[in-house]
Design an enzyme around this catalytic site. Structure first.
Site, short mmCIF file in Angstrom:
data_model
loop_
_atom_site.label_atom_id
_atom_site.label_comp_id
_atom_site.label_asym_id
_atom_site.label_seq_id
_atom_site.Cartn_x
_atom_site.Cartn_y
_atom_site.Cartn_z
N ARG A 150 0.81 -1.22 0.00
CA ARG A 150 0.00 0.00 0.00
C ARG A 150 0.84 1.27 0.00
O ARG A 150 0.65 2.15 -0.83
CB ARG A 150 -0.84 0.07 1.29
CG ARG A 150 -2.23 -0.41 1.21
CD ARG A 150 -2.67 -0.72 2.63
NE ARG A 150 -1.87 -1.85 3.09
CZ ARG A 150 -2.27 -3.10 2.98
NH1 ARG A 150 -3.46 -3.37 2.54
NH2 ARG A 150 -1.49 -4.09 3.34
N THR A 151 1.76 1.36 0.95
CA THR A 151 2.48 2.61 1.12
C THR A 151 3.33 2.91 -0.12
O THR A 151 3.28 4.02 -0.67
CB THR A 151 3.37 2.55 2.39
OG1 THR A 151 2.53 2.22 3.49
CG2 THR A 151 4.06 3.86 2.65
N LYS A 202 24.58 -6.56 -1.53
CA LYS A 202 25.98 -6.90 -1.83
C LYS A 202 26.93 -6.21 -0.87
O LYS A 202 28.13 -6.14 -1.11
CB LYS A 202 26.31 -6.49 -3.27
CG LYS A 202 25.47 -7.19 -4.31
CD LYS A 202 25.88 -6.75 -5.70
CE LYS A 202 24.96 -7.34 -6.76
NZ LYS A 202 25.12 -6.68 -8.06
N ARG A 259 11.67 3.77 3.47
CA ARG A 259 11.19 2.87 4.53
C ARG A 259 12.35 1.99 4.97
O ARG A 259 13.08 1.46 4.14
CB ARG A 259 10.03 2.01 4.04
CG ARG A 259 9.71 0.90 5.03
CD ARG A 259 8.46 0.18 4.73
NE ARG A 259 7.30 1.00 5.06
CZ ARG A 259 6.07 0.51 5.18
NH1 ARG A 259 5.84 -0.77 5.00
NH2 ARG A 259 5.07 1.30 5.48
N HIS A 314 5.58 6.75 11.36
CA HIS A 314 5.01 6.53 10.02
C HIS A 314 4.09 7.72 9.76
O HIS A 314 2.86 7.60 9.78
CB HIS A 314 4.25 5.20 10.02
CG HIS A 314 3.87 4.69 8.67
ND1 HIS A 314 4.01 5.43 7.51
CD2 HIS A 314 3.34 3.50 8.29
CE1 HIS A 314 3.58 4.69 6.49
NE2 HIS A 314 3.18 3.53 6.93
#
Ligand code: NCD
Length: 325
Positions: free
Chosen positions: A66-67, A94, A116, A146
């Protein structure tokens, strides 16, 4: 943590890292700007040219549907160029450090990072490092914050309940691990909601949760009694170390939202959930799909709210677009 890094020398929003410490007017400006974008949605051509020529990088070190998608749609509706990077498939796997990843993307002339990360504080770390013309929106850092989720929740509440000054809100479930709960509590307090409750087993409440300005309850009947809004949270099992709930069935019996328990709230109470939801664990399908649920409108509103935050940070508002014709 400091709020000032979020503003530039002219008092303009530069980054959105947390709701904590933001002035009420900033929140109201974001909600009002989002409101104006809702009307754009009704237009035949959905795009507005506010961010034409700007590059937005969605940098997700943790999974999201969603975000990430609504940030992408929002940026595209503002005519920005958008690049999505899911870090599990990039060079960080890596061994590259987060700041090296950022440095490389910045060298490609990124204007705005949407980040995020599973670690609390990651958004601050990156924002402190960025040069003045590069911006950052926190799309969730660990259990910390958030902010755009809190804003879209407040937008949905304002849209359906008209305001905050007489509002009773119950936030139910895994408060301990929830960045959504923390950001929403700050936002509701700043916007003036007088009655904010958290309802959860004691093992899922942070210590001294009252200091956030909420009233804790460990019983659904009392916690939901007479509330206007019920916000259900996902049990964040991936963040739990050890057993914090007796069993899933026991949790659902005590804290799962069912028609019986919702009957204690006001008859016109709305039910929210940031998603992803666990049906049958924290919420009954009869509620999730029922008439009081606003879970899907929350998702839709997320687009307008994220457009508003990006527009305010990168400059311009729908009014400017109107002037440009
Ligand atoms: C939340 C998140 O990722 O913080 N979901 C979301 O952003 N829509 C809540 C959760 O994961 O439970």
């Amino acid at each position: 943590m400091t709020g000032d890094i979020q503003f530039d020398g002219h008092g303009r929003l530069r980054h959105l890292l947390t709701i904590e410490g933001l002035p009420r007017q900033t929140l109201v400006d974001i909600l009002d700007t989002a409101e104006s974008f809702i009307s754009f949605r009704e237009r035949e051509i959905k795009k507005v040219p506010l961010l034409r020529g700007k590059t937005v990088v969605n940098l997700f070190f943790e999974s999201s549907t969603r975000t990430r998608t609504t940030f992408e749609i929002a940026a595209k509706r503002l005519s920005a160029d958008v690049i999505n990077i899911a870090v599990s498939t990039s060079s960080t796997s890596k061994g590259e450090t987060v700041l090296d990843t950022i440095r490389n993307l910045e060298a490609m002339h990124t204007d705005l990072f949407v980040v995020r990360h599973s670690l609390s504080g990651a958004a601050y770390l990156i924002a402190r490092y960025l040069p003045a013309h590069v911006h950052l929106i926190n799309a969730g850092d660990g259990a910390h914050a958030h902010p755009t989720q809190a804003l879209l929740d407040c937008f949905t509440i304002r849209q359906l309940k008209g305001g905050f000054d007489k509002l009773s809100v119950a936030i139910v479930g895994d408060i301990l691990h929830s960045r959504v709960a923390r950001s929403l509590i700050h936002a509701l307090r700043i916007l003036g909601a007088p009655d904010i409750r958290v309802v959860a087993p004691k093992t899922l409440l942070p210590t001294a949760v009252e200091t956030l300005g909420v009233r804790p309850y460990s019983d659904m009947e009392a916690g939901l009694n007479g509330v206007d809004v019920v916000v259900m949270l996902r049990l964040q099992r991936e963040r739990m170390r050890g057993a914090l709930i007796p069993s899933e069935q026991e949790y659902f019996n005590l804290f799962g939202l069912t028609p019986d328990k919702l009957a204690h709230a006001k008859p016109d109470a709305i039910v929210m959930h940031p998603g992803p939801m666990n049906r049958g664990l924290e919420i009954d399908s009869a509620i999730a799909d029922g008439p009081q649920s606003v879970i899907l409108p929350q998702v839709t509103n997320g687009i307008a709210v994220r457009m508003a935050v990006m527009a305010l940070i990168l400059g311009g508002s729908p009014a400017d677009e109107g002037r440009r014709g």
